[in-house]
Design an enzyme around this catalytic site. Structure first.
Site, PDB file in Angstrom:
ATOM      1  N   GLY A 179      16.503  27.704  15.071  1.00  0.00           N
ATOM      2  CA  GLY A 179      17.261  26.935  16.059  1.00  0.00           C
ATOM      3  C   GLY A 179      16.651  26.947  17.445  1.00  0.00           C
ATOM      4  N   CYS A 200       8.667  35.060  19.039  1.00  0.00           N
ATOM      5  CA  CYS A 200       8.994  33.737  18.515  1.00  0.00           C
ATOM      6  C   CYS A 200      10.174  33.146  19.289  1.00  0.00           C
ATOM      7  CB  CYS A 200       9.237  33.809  17.015  1.00  0.00           C
ATOM      8  SG  CYS A 200       9.044  32.212  16.199  1.00  0.00           S
ATOM      9  N   HIS A 217       3.957  35.983  15.192  1.00  0.00           N
ATOM     10  CA  HIS A 217       4.592  37.168  14.608  1.00  0.00           C
ATOM     11  C   HIS A 217       3.582  38.313  14.520  1.00  0.00           C
ATOM     12  CE1 HIS A 217       8.502  35.505  12.987  1.00  0.00           C
ATOM     13  NE2 HIS A 217       7.878  34.425  13.438  1.00  0.00           N
ATOM     14  N   GLU A 231       4.080  41.265  13.662  1.00  0.00           N
ATOM     15  CA  GLU A 231       4.382  42.165  12.546  1.00  0.00           C
ATOM     16  C   GLU A 231       3.852  41.656  11.219  1.00  0.00           C
ATOM     17  OE1 GLU A 231       7.503  39.044  12.116  1.00  0.00           O
ATOM     18  OE2 GLU A 231       6.475  40.023  13.786  1.00  0.00           O
TER      19      GLU A 231
END
Length: 788
Positions: free
Chosen positions: A65, A91, A181, A183
């Site tokens: 969203g 993000c 990202h 991770e």
């Protein structure tokens, strides 16, 4: 509103979860770096409660969203804590930071889900000391615009080609954010970036001079302009990147002394590769359909870390004992965190099972060299992926694998690839429900392609995305003969239970712990035919003949032949009985036990003759062994490997001292078939046991039995940096023969305490003068041991 109790304490790192599964990947990465992270959903507390939080750092997670409509309390938390504590946005977290300080978030121009881009950065803040051009994994369709970025925020990173913003930083406050990202397993230097964030202190960059954000000597970060579309470089797919890296890996291995192609050929010619079994035949022989191909898989490009603590050998043994027909081992090191060592140890762990599963090398095979590696390290088959090879190259690798006796598993993902596999003549075809170019999963892929192999002599396998029995049953109805399960098994809290549920296998009976069993009995030191026949009539299962010259119970070869003739004659008068029990896949020592304690041991072949030797030349062992004896007992300090040279099963004696020494290698499989515990006489110079009447510490013996023959993993997840013994359990008690001290008066108690597989007696049933056996005591011993 007051905070819930778990938020009323000081918090090291608070992470706001914007309802995204990536939150927990980020959580795991931070925890593995030593952080103490508390996670709350973005609607867990009202905005008014934010000032009550006592935190040292704040992270705003990824999420779907737009930040203005879908981020809950994230923006308010950034506003409140900016300038007070370090803040990291990931993000959507970046988008929230930009929005809070007045920037605009808009469509990025392309939906980036699982795409990988190289990035340039300013080498300051959390990017300090990170290399340029690091790969970043992107999952976003929105991004910040350079033209609308407020003056308070600086661009810290952009993609190398499109110049899309990948990082921003507040110029004064310790607020950092990245669009990608860190991770993700595909993102390079992600741990270093997070580690830098964990070292930040306070709310301003002035308090963190070592990060050089305010250092005027560093050059300004030039964003550059976006190049024209015609000059934009094509971003390679994940599959292309993996294959390119594997080619580099292969080239390096080929150039390493000791592992050159010539070295591997030499080792294979020396027959140093383990014996192999037929992969298709193993699938067809599965008792439960479909056959299970269970996978050892620590990580993947699409899911990141899955079970980084997983132990390949223990996981393979757990799979095998739970009913797997094939053990698939990922050996790709960069994205899947596997290795050839994993496969070799997985093979060793299951080598001594009576029905061992086939070993599959799961990798991106692009060179014959990798097939040689696979065979040398114990593989029975390899994976050939149609999507990674030209048709000509596929044919060459397929033929080469067959030349080494390995029928490959050929992987396809669509109808065109299936046609290529069928044209090739593949006997086992696996349908990967995951497209390797974008790693998206479509569970209907196997179903659509199943019709193409109907009525063909092909074993069809479903290779990915299988999570429950419903998936399996659906494929069985469509003719699938095998399923490969990796991630679901590695994540399962109880691996064996999950396999039973997956294949609808009923719970098996207990393997020994808590199960009532009657021990076998052995009368050792038999010297005459009369003693042998009397012990046999009393119900002894084994008779021991001493071939150690210094023993007072020594028998000559001539006398041993007479005793053997009497026992063999007695056997021939008994009917031949069979157990009718299906042999199961059981560990080495458990598998040596008679099925249901019957057949050889309880009926026609009872009692068996055991020859006892101690540190004598091999020629002495072999002279009486072949024609007369059923088993050999090594009662000295003989090398364990000596057991391989006998034509009959071997009992190895473990000389147990009062302090518990002497039990090393008790459960080592593949050499001797049975283990006997005897007590060392205190003060003995030889440290050998036997014939003294010294009692073994029953508590030590009990613990040895309960520790088990093997330990199977409950779950691949473990509970620490390595899979601990607490994360595994001994389902198979160690079968031992208990000697050293049992006699008619105490053997019943010994059996209750230790739960041995068999009990042995020698001096405890002899006449007072030691000249022979007291036959009444022999009968009493057998009766008490078996509780008759």
């Amino acid at each position: 509103m007051s905070l819930p109790p778990h938020l009323c304490v000081p918090i090291d790192i608070l992470m706001i979860d914007n309802f995204d599964s990536f939150t927990w990947n980020l959580y795991q990465s931070l925890c593995l770096l030593g952080a103490d992270v508390t996670v709350i959903r973005n609607d867990a507390i009202p905005r008014s409660a934010i000032p009550q939080l006592r935190i040292k750092r704040l992270i705003v997670s990824p999420g779907p969203g737009h930040p203005q409509t879908d981020s809950g309390i994230s923006r308010e938390a950034i506003k409140y804590f900016a300038g007070k504590v370090p803040i990291m946005g990931v993000c959507m977290g970046l988008e929230c930071v930009v929005d809070v300080f007045g920037g605009q978030i808009a469509y990025a121009g392309e939906i980036m889900h699982g795409k990988v881009s190289g990035i340039r950065h300013d080498a300051r803040g959390c990017f300090k000391d990170l290399p340029q051009g690091i790969q970043s994994t992107r999952y976003h369709s929105l991004s910040a615009g350079v033209k609308t970025l407020p003056d308070e925020l600086a661009v810290t990173a952009v993609t190398e080609h499109e110049r899309v913003i990948m990082g921003i930083r507040h110029r004064k406050y310790t607020v950092e954010a990245v669009q990608y990202h860190p991770e993700s397993i595909l993102s390079e230097s992600g741990d270093d970036l997070l580690r830098h964030f964990m070292k930040l202190k306070g709310g301003t960059w002035e308090e963190n001079p070592e990060f050089r954000v305010l250092d005027p000597s560093l050059p300004a970060f030039e964003i550059g302009s976006q190049p024209a579309a015609s000059t934009s470089a094509k971003i390679p797919t994940i599959l292309e990147k993996i294959c390119a890296q594997r080619q580099k890996d292969v080239d390096q291995a080929k150039a390493t002394p000791g592992t050159t192609p010539e070295d591997l050929k030499t080792l294979l010619s020396m027959k140093l590769s383990p014996p192999q079994i037929s992969f298709p035949d193993r699938l067809k022989a599965a008792e439960v359909k479909p056959a299970l191909m269970a996978e050892v898989k620590r990580a993947s490009p699409s899911k990141g870390p899955i079970a980084m603590n997983g132990n390949a050998a223990q996981q393979a043994l757990t799979y095998a004992l739970a009913g797997a027909s094939v053990i698939s081992v990922l050996t790709e090191p960069t994205w899947f965190k596997g290795s050839l060592l994993d496969m070799r140890l997985a093979r060793q762990a299951i080598d001594n099972l009576p029905h061992r599963p086939a070993i599959l090398r799961k990798d991106f095979i692009i060179d014959e060299y990798q097939i040689d590696e696979a065979r040398l390290h114990g593989a029975d088959t390899v994976l050939l992926i149609v999507a990674t090879l030209t048709e000509k190259r596929l044919e060459e690798l397929y033929a080469y694998s067959q030349s080494l006796g390995m029928e490959p598993l050929v992987e396809v993902n669509n109808a065109k690839e299936m046609e290529i596999a069928l044209k090739l003549g593949a006997k086992v075809i696996g349908v990967n429900n995951r497209n390797l170019h974008d790693f998206n999963v479509d569970m209907g892929t196997t179903s659509r392609l199943a019709e193409m192999v109907r009525e063909r002599d092909v074993i069809l396998c479903a290779l990915s995305g299988i999570k429950d029995a419903q998936d399996v049953n659906t494929y069985v109805e469509q003719g699938v003969g095998a399923v490969l399960v990796g991630e679901s098994l590695m994540r399962a809290p109880d691996t064996r239970a999950f396999i039973r549920q997956l294949l609808s296998i009923p719970e098996s009976e207990a393997k020994g712990k808590g199960k009532e069993t009657t021990p076998l009995s052995r009368s050792c030191g038999i010297r005459t035919e009369e003693e042998a026949l009397a012990a046999a009539e009393a119900g002894a299962d084994m008779l021991g003949l001493m071939f150690v010259p210094k023993s007072k119970r020594y028998v000559s070869l001539e006398k041993a032949q007479q005793i053997a003739a009497a026992i063999h004659s007695r056997r021939l008068s008994k009917p031949v009985l069979t157990s009718g029990k299906t042999l199961e896949n059981e560990p080495w020592f458990t598998a040596q036990q008679p099925p249901s304690r019957s057949f050889v041991w309880r009926f026609a072949a009872r009692p068996l003759l055991v020859g006892v030797f101690q540190n004598q030349p091999l020629s002495v062992y072999l002279t009486p062994c072949v024609p007369q004896l059923d088993l050999v007992q090594l009662h000295g300090s003989e090398p364990a490997e000596l057991a391989k040279h006998y034509p009959v099963p071997v009992i190895r004696v473990f000389h147990v001292s009062a302090d518990g020494r002497g039990l090393a290698d008790l459960a080592r499989p593949g050499l001797h078939q049975f283990a006997l515990l005897d007590a060392v006489l205190p003060g003995s110079a030889s440290a050998l046991s036997g014939g003294t009447g010294t009692t073994v510490d029953w508590a030590l013996a009990r613990d040895a039995v309960r520790s088990g023959e093997v330990r199977v993993a409950r779950s691949a997840q473990g509970d620490g940096p390595v899979l601990s013994l607490n994360s595994s359990e001994a389902l198979y008690p160690m079968p031992v023969i208990l000697a050293g001290g049992p006699q008619p008066e105490n053997v019943s108690e010994a059996v209750d305490t230790v739960a041995p597989w068999a009990v042995d007696v020698s001096g405890g049933v002899e006449l007072e003068d030691g000249s022979g056996k007291d036959l009444e005591k022999v009968r009493a011993f057998v009766k008490a041991a078996k509780k008759l």
